[in-house]
Design a protein around this motif. Structure first.
Motif, PDB file in Angstrom:
ATOM      1  N   GLY A 163       0.813  -1.211   0.000  1.00 14.17           N
ATOM      2  CA  GLY A 163       0.000   0.000   0.000  1.00 14.17           C
ATOM      3  C   GLY A 163       0.842   1.255   0.000  1.00 14.17           C
ATOM      4  O   GLY A 163       1.952   1.283  -0.537  1.00 14.17           O
ATOM      5  N   LEU A 164       0.326   2.296   0.629  1.00 12.20           N
ATOM      6  CA  LEU A 164       1.012   3.580   0.766  1.00 12.20           C
ATOM      7  C   LEU A 164       1.018   3.986   2.234  1.00 12.20           C
ATOM      8  O   LEU A 164       0.110   3.629   2.994  1.00 12.20           O
ATOM      9  N   GLN A 165       2.050   4.775   2.616  1.00 12.26           N
ATOM     10  CA  GLN A 165       2.197   5.161   4.014  1.00 12.26           C
ATOM     11  C   GLN A 165       2.689   6.604   4.131  1.00 12.26           C
ATOM     12  O   GLN A 165       3.873   6.876   3.957  1.00 12.26           O
ATOM     13  N   PRO A 166       1.798   7.553   4.427  1.00 16.62           N
ATOM     14  CA  PRO A 166       2.250   8.902   4.777  1.00 16.62           C
ATOM     15  C   PRO A 166       2.974   8.875   6.125  1.00 16.62           C
ATOM     16  O   PRO A 166       2.587   8.129   7.037  1.00 16.62           O
ATOM     17  N   GLU A 167       4.031   9.688   6.250  1.00 15.33           N
ATOM     18  CA  GLU A 167       4.815   9.740   7.482  1.00 15.33           C
ATOM     19  C   GLU A 167       5.052  11.201   7.874  1.00 15.33           C
ATOM     20  O   GLU A 167       5.397  12.027   7.031  1.00 15.33           O
ATOM     21  N   PHE A 168       4.876  11.495   9.168  1.00 22.50           N
ATOM     22  CA  PHE A 168       5.083  12.837   9.686  1.00 22.50           C
ATOM     23  C   PHE A 168       6.140  12.776  10.796  1.00 22.50           C
ATOM     24  O   PHE A 168       5.920  12.139  11.836  1.00 22.50           O
ATOM     25  N   ALA A 169       7.277  13.415  10.559  1.00 22.74           N
ATOM     26  CA  ALA A 169       8.361  13.420  11.541  1.00 22.74           C
ATOM     27  C   ALA A 169       8.086  14.510  12.580  1.00 22.74           C
ATOM     28  O   ALA A 169       8.160  15.711  12.284  1.00 22.74           O
ATOM     29  N   ILE A 170       7.765  14.103  13.807  1.00 22.80           N
ATOM     30  CA  ILE A 170       7.475  15.056  14.873  1.00 22.80           C
ATOM     31  C   ILE A 170       8.726  15.359  15.702  1.00 22.80           C
ATOM     32  O   ILE A 170       8.710  16.254  16.548  1.00 22.80           O
ATOM     33  N   GLY A 171       9.795  14.624  15.465  1.00 23.67           N
ATOM     34  CA  GLY A 171      11.085  14.875  16.108  1.00 23.67           C
ATOM     35  C   GLY A 171      12.203  14.497  15.168  1.00 23.67           C
ATOM     36  O   GLY A 171      12.188  13.409  14.593  1.00 23.67           O
ATOM     37  N   LYS A 172      13.173  15.420  14.969  1.00 29.14           N
ATOM     38  CA  LYS A 172      14.263  15.184  14.014  1.00 29.14           C
ATOM     39  C   LYS A 172      15.561  15.696  14.643  1.00 29.14           C
ATOM     40  O   LYS A 172      15.837  16.898  14.610  1.00 29.14           O
ATOM     41  N   LYS A 173      16.333  14.802  15.231  1.00 34.92           N
ATOM     42  CA  LYS A 173      17.533  15.215  15.942  1.00 34.92           C
ATOM     43  C   LYS A 173      18.758  14.422  15.493  1.00 34.92           C
ATOM     44  O   LYS A 173      18.688  13.218  15.254  1.00 34.92           O
ATOM     45  N   LEU A 174      19.879  15.136  15.379  1.00 36.23           N
ATOM     46  CA  LEU A 174      21.192  14.504  15.219  1.00 36.23           C
ATOM     47  C   LEU A 174      21.849  14.482  16.581  1.00 36.23           C
ATOM     48  O   LEU A 174      22.002  15.524  17.229  1.00 36.23           O
ATOM     49  N   LYS A 175      22.214  13.278  17.045  1.00 36.80           N
ATOM     50  CA  LYS A 175      22.772  13.146  18.389  1.00 36.80           C
ATOM     51  C   LYS A 175      24.044  12.308  18.370  1.00 36.80           C
ATOM     52  O   LYS A 175      24.209  11.422  17.537  1.00 36.80           O
ATOM     53  N   GLY A 176      24.925  12.591  19.328  1.00 29.70           N
ATOM     54  CA  GLY A 176      26.158  11.830  19.480  1.00 29.70           C
ATOM     55  C   GLY A 176      27.013  12.413  20.591  1.00 29.70           C
ATOM     56  O   GLY A 176      26.798  13.544  21.037  1.00 29.70           O
ATOM     57  N   ASP A 177      27.996  11.651  21.032  1.00 29.24           N
ATOM     58  CA  ASP A 177      28.907  12.083  22.088  1.00 29.24           C
ATOM     59  C   ASP A 177      30.162  12.666  21.433  1.00 29.24           C
ATOM     60  O   ASP A 177      31.094  11.937  21.088  1.00 29.24           O
ATOM     61  N   VAL A 178      30.169  13.986  21.235  1.00 29.92           N
ATOM     62  CA  VAL A 178      31.257  14.670  20.538  1.00 29.92           C
ATOM     63  C   VAL A 178      31.949  15.637  21.493  1.00 29.92           C
ATOM     64  O   VAL A 178      31.288  16.349  22.258  1.00 29.92           O
ATOM     65  N   THR A 179      33.293  15.673  21.445  1.00 37.31           N
ATOM     66  CA  THR A 179      34.053  16.655  22.221  1.00 37.31           C
ATOM     67  C   THR A 179      34.922  17.473  21.280  1.00 37.31           C
ATOM     68  O   THR A 179      35.507  16.946  20.340  1.00 37.31           O
ATOM     69  N   VAL A 180      34.976  18.772  21.539  1.00 37.19           N
ATOM     70  CA  VAL A 180      35.832  19.695  20.798  1.00 37.19           C
ATOM     71  C   VAL A 180      36.780  20.346  21.795  1.00 37.19           C
ATOM     72  O   VAL A 180      36.331  20.956  22.778  1.00 37.19           O
ATOM     73  N   GLU A 181      38.090  20.231  21.561  1.00 36.72           N
ATOM     74  CA  GLU A 181      39.105  20.753  22.481  1.00 36.72           C
ATOM     75  C   GLU A 181      39.903  21.860  21.803  1.00 36.72           C
ATOM     76  O   GLU A 181      40.342  21.729  20.661  1.00 36.72           O
ATOM     77  N   TYR A 182      40.100  22.960  22.559  1.00 32.21           N
ATOM     78  CA  TYR A 182      40.901  24.079  22.043  1.00 32.21           C
ATOM     79  C   TYR A 182      41.515  24.840  23.218  1.00 32.21           C
ATOM     80  O   TYR A 182      40.792  25.292  24.116  1.00 32.21           O
ATOM     81  N   GLU A 183      42.846  24.931  23.212  1.00 29.99           N
ATOM     82  CA  GLU A 183      43.601  25.661  24.240  1.00 29.99           C
ATOM     83  C   GLU A 183      43.163  25.286  25.651  1.00 29.99           C
ATOM     84  O   GLU A 183      42.881  26.141  26.483  1.00 29.99           O
ATOM     85  N   GLY A 184      43.077  23.984  25.887  1.00 36.84           N
ATOM     86  CA  GLY A 184      42.774  23.493  27.226  1.00 36.84           C
ATOM     87  C   GLY A 184      41.309  23.503  27.594  1.00 36.84           C
ATOM     88  O   GLY A 184      40.934  23.038  28.677  1.00 36.84           O
ATOM     89  N   GLN A 185      40.462  24.014  26.733  1.00 36.32           N
ATOM     90  CA  GLN A 185      39.026  24.008  26.995  1.00 36.32           C
ATOM     91  C   GLN A 185      38.354  22.897  26.193  1.00 36.32           C
ATOM     92  O   GLN A 185      38.724  22.643  25.047  1.00 36.32           O
ATOM     93  N   THR A 186      37.375  22.259  26.814  1.00 33.75           N
ATOM     94  CA  THR A 186      36.676  21.146  26.174  1.00 33.75           C
ATOM     95  C   THR A 186      35.176  21.424  26.158  1.00 33.75           C
ATOM     96  O   THR A 186      34.588  21.804  27.162  1.00 33.75           O
ATOM     97  N   PHE A 187      34.579  21.219  24.991  1.00 34.91           N
ATOM     98  CA  PHE A 187      33.140  21.387  24.819  1.00 34.91           C
ATOM     99  C   PHE A 187      32.543  20.027  24.465  1.00 34.91           C
ATOM    100  O   PHE A 187      33.071  19.317  23.626  1.00 34.91           O
ATOM    101  N   HIS A 188      31.430  19.672  25.114  1.00 41.04           N
ATOM    102  CA  HIS A 188      30.862  18.328  24.994  1.00 41.04           C
ATOM    103  C   HIS A 188      29.506  18.357  24.304  1.00 41.04           C
ATOM    104  O   HIS A 188      28.742  19.313  24.419  1.00 41.04           O
ATOM    105  N   GLY A 189      29.235  17.210  23.604  1.00 37.43           N
ATOM    106  CA  GLY A 189      27.882  16.890  23.173  1.00 37.43           C
ATOM    107  C   GLY A 189      27.468  17.500  21.862  1.00 37.43           C
ATOM    108  O   GLY A 189      28.009  18.508  21.406  1.00 37.43           O
ATOM    109  N   VAL A 190      26.483  16.854  21.260  1.00 39.53           N
ATOM    110  CA  VAL A 190      25.850  17.391  20.065  1.00 39.53           C
ATOM    111  C   VAL A 190      24.386  16.979  20.070  1.00 39.53           C
ATOM    112  O   VAL A 190      24.046  15.835  20.363  1.00 39.53           O
ATOM    113  N   SER A 191      23.533  17.935  19.785  1.00 43.43           N
ATOM    114  CA  SER A 191      22.113  17.667  19.612  1.00 43.43           C
ATOM    115  C   SER A 191      21.572  18.807  18.768  1.00 43.43           C
ATOM    116  O   SER A 191      21.445  19.934  19.238  1.00 43.43           O
ATOM    117  N   ALA A 192      21.299  18.520  17.530  1.00 46.60           N
ATOM    118  CA  ALA A 192      20.880  19.566  16.601  1.00 46.60           C
ATOM    119  C   ALA A 192      19.749  19.055  15.736  1.00 46.60           C
ATOM    120  O   ALA A 192      19.573  17.850  15.546  1.00 46.60           O
TER     121      ALA A 192
END
Length: 255
Positions: A163-192
């Motif tokens: 048959g056919l199936q309409p789909e509605f995305a009510i949540g759309k997230k990119l997620k993962g455990d990411v760290t960015v380091e620069y001059e001794g500082q660390t930034f964590h996470g991704v959720s976009a």
């Protein structure tokens, strides 16, 4: 050739004769199950960062000497090594049985779709910025799916469906455990928010078997519409991407 056609006709007659569905009846079947989903085509996951160090500034009307270490650090990384992501689905289908062989069903489900990307252990070091990804990035799509299926019973409780199936995305997230380091500082996470359309259309095909009101269902849904949002704005730098979802559900049929 005639013998083969005759044999096929006899088999179909035998199947139809054993289809034991009561005509002109309506039923409701709540279902729950698991999904394995991915994307076809080119549907990369991208992460980006922008680091703005302390700006050079004007003191007593004089521009201070330029310090190149204070230039902004901007980076974008794209990953396209896609693999299946496991989720679950829950909902119900109502079915009207026109004849003992042919029925039509309408359903509503909450379904987890999307894909995982092979990024576990990724590491880069460029322009004094270190990026590490601990696990696989995932695009999580939380969807409301509305399958409309023709069901053909070929033997007792065994049915083929499409048959056919309409789909509605009510949540759309990119997620993962990411760290960015620069001059001794660390930034964590991704959720976009993922750059994916909220509406899509799929073609589900499958097979189900009913025994004493218990119904098992295996279904494969192929996306028919391009999921990329950016195509609507005229960007043609990629091929199209479509949903691919395999689901297995168990339900109980209430006449």
């Amino acid at each position: 050739m005639k013998a083969n056609v005759l044999t096929l006709a006899l088999v179909m007659i035998a199947f139809t004769a054993n289809a034991q569905q009561k005509a002109k009846t309506f039923s409701i079947t709540p279902k729950v199950g698991i999904t394995a989903s991915s994307f076809s085509g080119n549907m990369p996951a991208s992460i980006s960062y922008a680091i703005i160090p302390d700006d050079n500034h004007i003191t007593e009307g004089m521009l201070q000497p330029v310090d190149q270490s204070k230039y902004p650090r901007i980076g974008v990384m794209s990953f396209g090594d896609i693999k299946n992501k496991v989720g679950f689905t829950i909902g119900a289908e109502g079915q009207y049985q026109f004849t003992s062989v042919v029925g039509l069903s309408f359903g509503a489900f909450y379904t987890q779709e999307g894909a995982a990307y092979n990024t576990k252990g990724y590491s880069s070091d460029f322009n004094d910025v270190k990026v590490n990804i601990k696990d696989d990035l995932k695009i999580n799509l939380n969807c409301i799916t509305l399958p409309v299926l023709a069901n053909v019973y070929v033997w007792k409780g065994l049915a083929l469906k499409a048959g056919l199936q309409p789909e509605f995305a009510i949540g759309k997230k990119l997620k993962g455990d990411v760290t960015v380091e620069y001059e001794g500082q660390t930034f964590h996470g991704v959720s976009a928010d993922a750059d994916i359309k909220s509406f899509s259309l799929s073609l589900p095909i499958g097979i189900s078997y009913e025994y004493k009101n218990f119904v098992t269902d295996i279904r494969y849904s192929m996306g028919l519409t391009d999921l990329h949002k950016s195509r609507d704005s005229g960007f043609e730098g990629h091929t199209s991407g479509h949903n691919r979802v395999l689901s297995f559900t168990l339900g109980y049929k209430f006449p």
